[in-house]
Design a protein around this motif. Structure first.
Motif, PDB file in Angstrom:
ATOM      1  N   ARG A  17       0.832  -1.211   0.000  1.00  0.00           N
ATOM      2  CA  ARG A  17       0.000   0.000   0.000  1.00  0.00           C
ATOM      3  C   ARG A  17       0.861   1.253   0.000  1.00  0.00           C
ATOM      4  NH1 ARG A  17      -2.559   3.372   3.395  1.00  0.00           N
ATOM      5  NH2 ARG A  17      -1.830   2.401   5.322  1.00  0.00           N
ATOM      6  N   HIS A  18       1.911   1.248   0.809  1.00  0.00           N
ATOM      7  CA  HIS A  18       2.771   2.434   0.869  1.00  0.00           C
ATOM      8  C   HIS A  18       3.595   2.595  -0.405  1.00  0.00           C
ATOM      9  CE1 HIS A  18       2.272   4.254   4.877  1.00  0.00           C
ATOM     10  NE2 HIS A  18       1.781   3.071   5.177  1.00  0.00           N
ATOM     11  N   ALA A  19       4.049   1.498  -0.999  1.00  0.00           N
ATOM     12  CA  ALA A  19       4.776   1.591  -2.268  1.00  0.00           C
ATOM     13  C   ALA A  19       3.876   2.158  -3.360  1.00  0.00           C
ATOM     14  CB  ALA A  19       5.314   0.217  -2.669  1.00  0.00           C
ATOM     15  N   ILE A  20       2.640   1.698  -3.406  1.00  0.00           N
ATOM     16  CA  ILE A  20       1.682   2.190  -4.400  1.00  0.00           C
ATOM     17  C   ILE A  20       1.396   3.673  -4.179  1.00  0.00           C
ATOM     18  CG2 ILE A  20      -0.776   2.055  -5.021  1.00  0.00           C
ATOM     19  CD1 ILE A  20      -0.459  -1.039  -4.675  1.00  0.00           C
ATOM     20  N   SER A  50     -15.818  -2.593  -6.770  1.00  0.00           N
ATOM     21  CA  SER A  50     -15.362  -2.320  -5.399  1.00  0.00           C
ATOM     22  C   SER A  50     -15.168  -0.830  -5.133  1.00  0.00           C
ATOM     23  CB  SER A  50     -14.055  -3.063  -5.124  1.00  0.00           C
ATOM     24  OG  SER A  50     -13.032  -2.588  -5.973  1.00  0.00           O
ATOM     25  N   LEU A  51     -15.120   0.009  -6.171  1.00  0.00           N
ATOM     26  CA  LEU A  51     -14.918   1.449  -5.980  1.00  0.00           C
ATOM     27  C   LEU A  51     -16.221   2.240  -6.089  1.00  0.00           C
ATOM     28  CD1 LEU A  51     -11.589   2.248  -7.891  1.00  0.00           C
ATOM     29  CD2 LEU A  51     -11.935   1.421  -5.569  1.00  0.00           C
ATOM     30  N   ARG A  52     -17.329   1.570  -6.360  1.00  0.00           N
ATOM     31  CA  ARG A  52     -18.582   2.305  -6.556  1.00  0.00           C
ATOM     32  C   ARG A  52     -19.208   2.759  -5.245  1.00  0.00           C
ATOM     33  NH1 ARG A  52     -21.279  -1.282 -11.491  1.00  0.00           N
ATOM     34  NH2 ARG A  52     -19.488  -1.032 -12.903  1.00  0.00           N
ATOM     35  N   GLN A  53     -18.764   2.159  -4.161  1.00  0.00           N
ATOM     36  CA  GLN A  53     -19.236   2.574  -2.849  1.00  0.00           C
ATOM     37  C   GLN A  53     -18.028   2.756  -1.943  1.00  0.00           C
ATOM     38  OE1 GLN A  53     -21.955  -0.513  -1.663  1.00  0.00           O
ATOM     39  NE2 GLN A  53     -23.696   0.455  -2.683  1.00  0.00           N
ATOM     40  N   GLY A  54     -18.195   3.541  -0.902  1.00  0.00           N
ATOM     41  CA  GLY A  54     -17.085   3.753   0.025  1.00  0.00           C
ATOM     42  C   GLY A  54     -16.832   5.233   0.254  1.00  0.00           C
ATOM     43  N   LEU A  68      -6.590   4.485 -15.421  1.00  0.00           N
ATOM     44  CA  LEU A  68      -6.273   4.033 -14.066  1.00  0.00           C
ATOM     45  C   LEU A  68      -7.206   4.755 -13.098  1.00  0.00           C
ATOM     46  CD1 LEU A  68      -3.964   2.384 -12.467  1.00  0.00           C
ATOM     47  CD2 LEU A  68      -2.939   4.615 -12.112  1.00  0.00           C
ATOM     48  N   VAL A  69      -7.788   4.017 -12.145  1.00  0.00           N
ATOM     49  CA  VAL A  69      -8.625   4.654 -11.133  1.00  0.00           C
ATOM     50  C   VAL A  69      -8.240   4.127  -9.754  1.00  0.00           C
ATOM     51  CG1 VAL A  69     -10.588   5.063 -12.665  1.00  0.00           C
ATOM     52  CG2 VAL A  69     -10.478   2.938 -11.344  1.00  0.00           C
ATOM     53  N   VAL A  70      -8.448   4.969  -8.742  1.00  0.00           N
ATOM     54  CA  VAL A  70      -8.150   4.593  -7.362  1.00  0.00           C
ATOM     55  C   VAL A  70      -9.004   5.479  -6.457  1.00  0.00           C
ATOM     56  CG1 VAL A  70      -6.205   6.202  -7.215  1.00  0.00           C
ATOM     57  CG2 VAL A  70      -6.272   4.223  -5.695  1.00  0.00           C
ATOM     58  N   ARG A  71      -9.389   4.956  -5.290  1.00  0.00           N
ATOM     59  CA  ARG A  71     -10.166   5.760  -4.348  1.00  0.00           C
ATOM     60  C   ARG A  71      -9.223   6.363  -3.315  1.00  0.00           C
ATOM     61  NH1 ARG A  71     -15.278   6.677  -3.234  1.00  0.00           N
ATOM     62  NH2 ARG A  71     -16.069   5.079  -4.662  1.00  0.00           N
ATOM     63  N   THR A  72      -9.456   7.635  -3.001  1.00  0.00           N
ATOM     64  CA  THR A  72      -8.602   8.331  -2.050  1.00  0.00           C
ATOM     65  C   THR A  72      -9.401   8.745  -0.822  1.00  0.00           C
ATOM     66  OG1 THR A  72      -7.163  10.257  -1.728  1.00  0.00           O
ATOM     67  CG2 THR A  72      -8.960  10.530  -3.276  1.00  0.00           C
ATOM     68  N   GLU A  73      -8.778   8.600   0.336  1.00  0.00           N
ATOM     69  CA  GLU A  73      -9.395   9.012   1.589  1.00  0.00           C
ATOM     70  C   GLU A  73      -9.291  10.523   1.782  1.00  0.00           C
ATOM     71  OE1 GLU A  73      -8.714   7.177   5.871  1.00  0.00           O
ATOM     72  OE2 GLU A  73      -7.203   8.699   5.427  1.00  0.00           O
ATOM     73  N   ARG A  74      -8.179  11.093   1.349  1.00  0.00           N
ATOM     74  CA  ARG A  74      -7.993  12.541   1.450  1.00  0.00           C
ATOM     75  C   ARG A  74      -7.068  13.004   0.336  1.00  0.00           C
ATOM     76  NH1 ARG A  74      -4.627  12.816   7.142  1.00  0.00           N
ATOM     77  NH2 ARG A  74      -6.204  11.301   7.729  1.00  0.00           N
ATOM     78  N   THR A  75      -7.289  14.234  -0.111  1.00  0.00           N
ATOM     79  CA  THR A  75      -6.478  14.847  -1.171  1.00  0.00           C
ATOM     80  C   THR A  75      -6.160  16.262  -0.748  1.00  0.00           C
ATOM     81  OG1 THR A  75      -7.592  13.524  -2.864  1.00  0.00           O
ATOM     82  CG2 THR A  75      -6.369  15.458  -3.614  1.00  0.00           C
ATOM     83  N   SER A  76      -4.871  16.604  -0.740  1.00  0.00           N
ATOM     84  CA  SER A  76      -4.471  17.924  -0.261  1.00  0.00           C
ATOM     85  C   SER A  76      -4.525  18.956  -1.385  1.00  0.00           C
ATOM     86  CB  SER A  76      -3.051  17.869   0.310  1.00  0.00           C
ATOM     87  OG  SER A  76      -2.092  17.901  -0.732  1.00  0.00           O
ATOM     88  N   SER A  85      -7.874   2.326  -1.432  1.00  0.00           N
ATOM     89  CA  SER A  85      -8.201   1.179  -2.285  1.00  0.00           C
ATOM     90  C   SER A  85      -6.965   0.813  -3.092  1.00  0.00           C
ATOM     91  CB  SER A  85      -9.353   1.508  -3.246  1.00  0.00           C
ATOM     92  OG  SER A  85      -8.868   2.224  -4.387  1.00  0.00           O
ATOM     93  N   ALA A  86      -7.016  -0.342  -3.690  1.00  0.00           N
ATOM     94  CA  ALA A  86      -6.004  -0.695  -4.686  1.00  0.00           C
ATOM     95  C   ALA A  86      -6.247   0.131  -5.943  1.00  0.00           C
ATOM     96  CB  ALA A  86      -6.083  -2.178  -5.012  1.00  0.00           C
ATOM     97  N   PRO A  87      -5.198   0.384  -6.754  1.00  0.00           N
ATOM     98  CA  PRO A  87      -5.425   1.001  -8.057  1.00  0.00           C
ATOM     99  C   PRO A  87      -5.952  -0.050  -9.046  1.00  0.00           C
ATOM    100  CG  PRO A  87      -3.085   0.590  -7.744  1.00  0.00           C
ATOM    101  CD  PRO A  87      -3.768   0.148  -6.485  1.00  0.00           C
ATOM    102  N   TYR A  88      -6.848   0.376  -9.917  1.00  0.00           N
ATOM    103  CA  TYR A  88      -7.392  -0.509 -10.943  1.00  0.00           C
ATOM    104  C   TYR A  88      -7.060   0.070 -12.312  1.00  0.00           C
ATOM    105  CZ  TYR A  88     -10.174  -3.102  -7.527  1.00  0.00           C
ATOM    106  OH  TYR A  88     -10.568  -3.901  -6.483  1.00  0.00           O
ATOM    107  N   PHE A  89      -6.736  -0.822 -13.247  1.00  0.00           N
ATOM    108  CA  PHE A  89      -6.404  -0.405 -14.606  1.00  0.00           C
ATOM    109  C   PHE A  89      -7.334  -1.096 -15.588  1.00  0.00           C
ATOM    110  CE2 PHE A  89      -3.994  -1.148 -18.593  1.00  0.00           C
ATOM    111  CZ  PHE A  89      -3.910   0.184 -19.000  1.00  0.00           C
ATOM    112  N   LYS A  90      -7.792  -0.325 -16.562  1.00  0.00           N
ATOM    113  CA  LYS A  90      -8.617  -0.869 -17.630  1.00  0.00           C
ATOM    114  C   LYS A  90      -7.987  -0.518 -18.963  1.00  0.00           C
ATOM    115  CE  LYS A  90     -13.385  -1.014 -19.306  1.00  0.00           C
ATOM    116  NZ  LYS A  90     -14.761  -0.490 -19.102  1.00  0.00           N
ATOM    117  N   GLY A  91      -7.421  -1.533 -19.612  1.00  0.00           N
ATOM    118  CA  GLY A  91      -6.849  -1.323 -20.929  1.00  0.00           C
ATOM    119  C   GLY A  91      -7.946  -1.181 -21.966  1.00  0.00           C
ATOM    120  N   ASN A  92      -7.568  -0.761 -23.153  1.00  0.00           N
ATOM    121  CA  ASN A  92      -8.549  -0.577 -24.222  1.00  0.00           C
ATOM    122  C   ASN A  92      -9.259  -1.896 -24.517  1.00  0.00           C
ATOM    123  OD1 ASN A  92      -7.769   2.129 -24.527  1.00  0.00           O
ATOM    124  ND2 ASN A  92      -6.011   1.515 -25.770  1.00  0.00           N
TER     125      ASN A  92
END
Length: 582
Positions: A17-20, A50-54, A68-76, A85-92
Motif C-alpha cells: 500500500r505504501h509503495a503504491i 469495489s470502488l462504486r461505494q465507500g 487508471l482509477v483509485v479511491r482516495t481518503e484525502r487529497t491535499s 483502495s487498490a489502483p485498478y487499470f482498464k486497458g482498451n
C-alpha cells in the motif's frame, strides 16, 4: 494459515500500500496533473465494482494504454493523496484489473523512457518494497522517553512520501541490512584499521579524541561496515598493508546508532555525529563523501560562523548544526591521484556537532520526518504532539493545531528565508534535515537544520574572492545560481516540509488545511516585508506557483540529484481568482 503467516500477509499488504501510494503521488504530481491527464474527482459510472461505494473520492488517470482509477481518503491542496483502495487499470477493450506495486510501476514507467532505464527503475522499486517488508517484520516500538532524538531517527519506517523508491538500498544482504539499518533499531560496532599516523589527514577541529573514545585505542581509524569490503579490496590499501602501514583490526569498540540518513551515526555521549562514506545507492544517490565534500563541509562551517552568530540575533531559536571537522587517509604515495582519491572517499568522515545533552533533555528534539508521517496504525504521528499541547493549554484541537504550525513554521521559514535572501546561503530544510525542539508545554520552539553537504552559496553574494581558500572544484560544488537556489529552498521548505506537515496536521479536514495555509501565507508576507520584498517572495505571496522537485523522473532518467527538474505546483496560498489568472 497460521498466526505468523496471517501477520506476515498483513505486513506485506502494508508495504504494498505504501509503495503504491508513493508511486501514484509522484506520478500525479510530476506528470499527470501538470498535463491535465488526471481527474481528482471522477464521478463517472464506469468504475470497478469495489470502488462504486465507500468513503472518499475516486481519482482517474489517463494513460496511453488505458485508464487508471483509485479511491482516495484525502487529497491535499498540493495534490498529495492518501488512498484507501487498490489502483485498478482498464486497458482498451479490457476489463478492470487491480494492480500491485510492481505492475503499477511498469505501467507508469514504460511509456516514459527506454527499456534499460525502466528495467533499472523496476528493480529499485522491487528492492525498496522488499526492504520495507523486512523492516516491518523486524521493527520495534520506539522508546521516546529514553532519547527522543534517537527514537525519531530510528523509526521512520516509510521514508520519503513522494519518492518512488524510498527504502531502496542496492547490493546489501539481508543480514547486513538488519545489522545496520535505523528502521530496526540497529546498533553496531565500526570496523577499524590500525593506521600509521603519517597517513591520517584532518581538516578543522582535531577529532582524534572522539575516535579514541570509540575504539579504545590511539592508533585506529574506522569505516562503515558496508564499506569495509570495498576498502579491503582496494589495491592502494593492500599495498599499504604489505608495507605495514595499515592493519585490519575488524569490529571493535563502542557501538553507534545509525540515524535516518543511514550512513550518519550517533552516540549520545560523543561530541559528534559521524557521517561515513558508503558506496551504496540510497534513493537517488550513491552515498559517498566525495573528496571535495570533505573540503567544503569544513569550509562552509568556517564561512558560516558569522551568519550563525547573526541568526542568534535575527532568528533566535533557529540554529545550524556545524560540521567543524573532516578526516580521511592519504595514500597518494602509493598510486595515482585518481586511485588515492578513491581511498580518500572510502575512508572519508565528516564530523557534525552533536546537540548538547542539556538541549536534548530540555527540548526533546525530533526529526521532522518522524513527525509528519504515518505510524504503523495509519495515524499521523504529529497528532499526538498537538493533542498534548492542546491538553496542556486547554485549547481546542483546531486552535492548538494552528498555534503549533505558527510556532514551527515561523522558526523554520524565518531562518531559512533570512539565510537565502539576507545572506545568499542556500539551506536544504527538507524533513530529514530538520530537527524540531519543544517548549515545556509542547509547542515547537527550536529548529535545527543540518547537513552542510546540501548547503550552497549564491555567487552574486559569495564571489570567488570570498572563497579563495577553496580550490576550483570545491568552489564550484558549493555554488547554486539564484534560480536554482530558490527552486531548492522553495521545494524543501514549502513542499517537502510544510506540504507534508500541513497534510498530516489537517488530518483530512479541508477547512483546517485552508486555515493552515492561510497562516503560512501570513508568515510569508511578513518575511517578505522583513527582507525587502525579494522578487521570489513577492511572486509567491501574489499566488505564484511552488517549485516541486521531480524525484520520480530524476530516478527514472538516471539524473544526478543536482540536475533534478522541477514541476510548478498551483499555489495553495492563492485565492480562486488568483488561480484563474495564473
Amino acid at each position: 494459515m497460521n498466526t505468523l503467516s496471517l501477520q506476515d500477509h498483513a505486513l506485506d499488504g502494508e508495504a504494498q500500500r505504501h509503495a503504491i501510494e508513493c508511486l501514484l503521488n509522484c506520478y500525479l504530481r510530476e506528470y499527470a496533473l501538470p498535463r491535465n491527464e488526471a481527474n481528482l474527482h471522477d464521478q463517472t459510472h464506469d468504475l470497478p465494482m469495489s470502488l462504486r461505494q465507500g468513503n472518499g473520492r475516486c481519482i482517474s488517470i489517463a494513460l496511453p494504454s488505458g485508464r487508471l482509477v483509485v479511491r482516495t481518503e484525502r487529497t491535499s491542496l498540493l495534490g498529495r493523496c492518501h488512498y484507501n483502495s487498490a489502483p485498478y487499470f482498464k486497458g482498451n477493450n479490457q476489463s478492470w484489473q487491480p494492480l500491485q506495486a510492481n505492475e503499477l510501476a511498469r505501467l507508469l514507467c514504460t511509456p516514459l523512457s527506454g527499456a534499460e532505464r525502466v528495467s533499472e527503475m523496476l528493480q529499485q522499486v522491487a528492492n525498496s518494497l522488499q526492504i520495507t517488508r523486512t523492516f516491518l517484520r523486524h521493527s520495534r516500538p520506539a522508546n521516546d522517553e529514553a532519547d527522543s532524538l534517537l527514537a525519531s531517527e530510528q523509526h521512520q519506517l516509510w521514508g520519503h512520501a513522494l519518492h518512488p523508491t524510498p527504502k531502496s538500498r542496492e547490493g546489501i544482504s539481508h543480514d547486513d541490512l538488519l545489522a545496520c539499518s535505523p528502521e530496526v533499531g540497529a546498533c553496531f560496532q565500526l570496523y577499524w584499521f590500525k593506521v600509521d599516523p603519517t597517513l591520517l589527514r584532518h581538516q578543522g577541529e582535531d577529532p582524534r579524541n572522539t575516535l579514541s573514545q570509540l575504539s579504545g585505542r590511539d592508533d585506529a581509524y574506522p569505516c562503515h561496515p558496508w564499506e569495509v569490503a570495498r576498502v579491503l579490496a582496494d589495491p592502494l590499501v593492500k599495498r599499504a598493508q604489505q608495507l605495514g602501514l595499515i592493519q585490519y583490526l575488524g569490529p571493535l569498540g563502542q557501538a553507534m546508532y545509525p540515524t535516518s540518513s543511514v550512513r550518519t551515526l550517533y552516540h549520545p555521549q560523543m561530541a559528534y555525529f559521524l557521517k561515513f562514506s558508503m558506496h551504496v545507492r540510497l534513493t537517488n544517490c550513491v552515498r559517498k563523501n566525495a573528496w571535495y565534500e570533505l573540503d567544503s563541509a569544513v569550509a562552509l562551517t568556517r564561512l558560516l560562523a558569522p551568519i550563525m552568530s547573526e541568526l542568534a540575533i535575527q532568528q533566535p531559536g533557529f540554529l545550524l548544526m556545524p560540521e567543524p571537522s573532516a578526516t580521511s587517509l592519504d595514500l597518494s604515495a602509493f598510486g595515482t591521484l585518481e586511485e588515492a582519491r578513491e581511498v580518500t572517499e572510502c575512508f572519508g568522515i565528516v564530523y557534525r556537532e552533536n546537540l548538547p545533552l542539556a538541549d536534548r533533555e530540555q527540548y526533546r528534539p525530533h526529526v521532522a520526518m518522524a513527525l509528519f508521517t504515518w505510524d504503523q496504525q495509519d495515524r499521523s504521528a504529529c497528532r499526538q504532539h498537538v493533542q498534548r499541547y492542546a491538553d496542556n493549554k486547554g485549547l481546542s484541537l483546531e486552535q492548538a493545531t494552528l498555534n503549533w504550525l505558527d510556532a514551527y513554521a515561523g522558526q523554520m521559514l524565518g531562518g531559512v528565508l533570512y539565510c537565502l535572501f539576507g545572506q545568499g546561503v542556500v539551506l536544504e530544510p527538507h524533513l530529514q534535515n530538520t530537527v524540531i525542539g519543544f517548549a515545556e508545554d509542547g509547542l515547537p520552539c527550536r529548529v535545527w537544520i543540518r547537513d552542510l553537504e546540501g548547503t550552497k552559496l549564491v555567487p552574486e553574494i559569495w564571489p570567488a574572492a570570498r572563497l579563495s581558500a577553496l580550490d576550483e572544484r570545491t568552489r564550484s560544488s558549493v555554488y547554486y545560481s539564484a534560480q536554482k537556489a530558490w527552486q531548492r529552498v522553495g521545494y524543501c521548505a514549502l513542499v517537502n516540509n510544510l506540504g507534508e506537515a500541513i497534510f498530516h496536521l489537517a488530518n483530512g479536514s479541508d477547512t483546517l488545511e485552508q486555515q493552515l495555509w492561510a497562516r503560512i501565507s501570513d508568515l510569508l508576507r511578513a518575511q517578505s516585508t522583513r527582507l525587502g520584498h525579494p522578487p521570489e517572495l513577492r511572486e509567491l505571496c501574489a499566488g505564484g506557483p511552488f517549485p516541486s522537485k521531480e524525484n520520480f523522473m530524476t530516478r527514472l532518467l538516471m539524473r544526478a540529484d543536482r540536475e533534478a527538474g522541477y514541476t510548478l505546483l498551483p499555489s495553495p496560498l492563492a485565492t480562486p481568482e488568483e488561480k484563474k489568472s495564473a
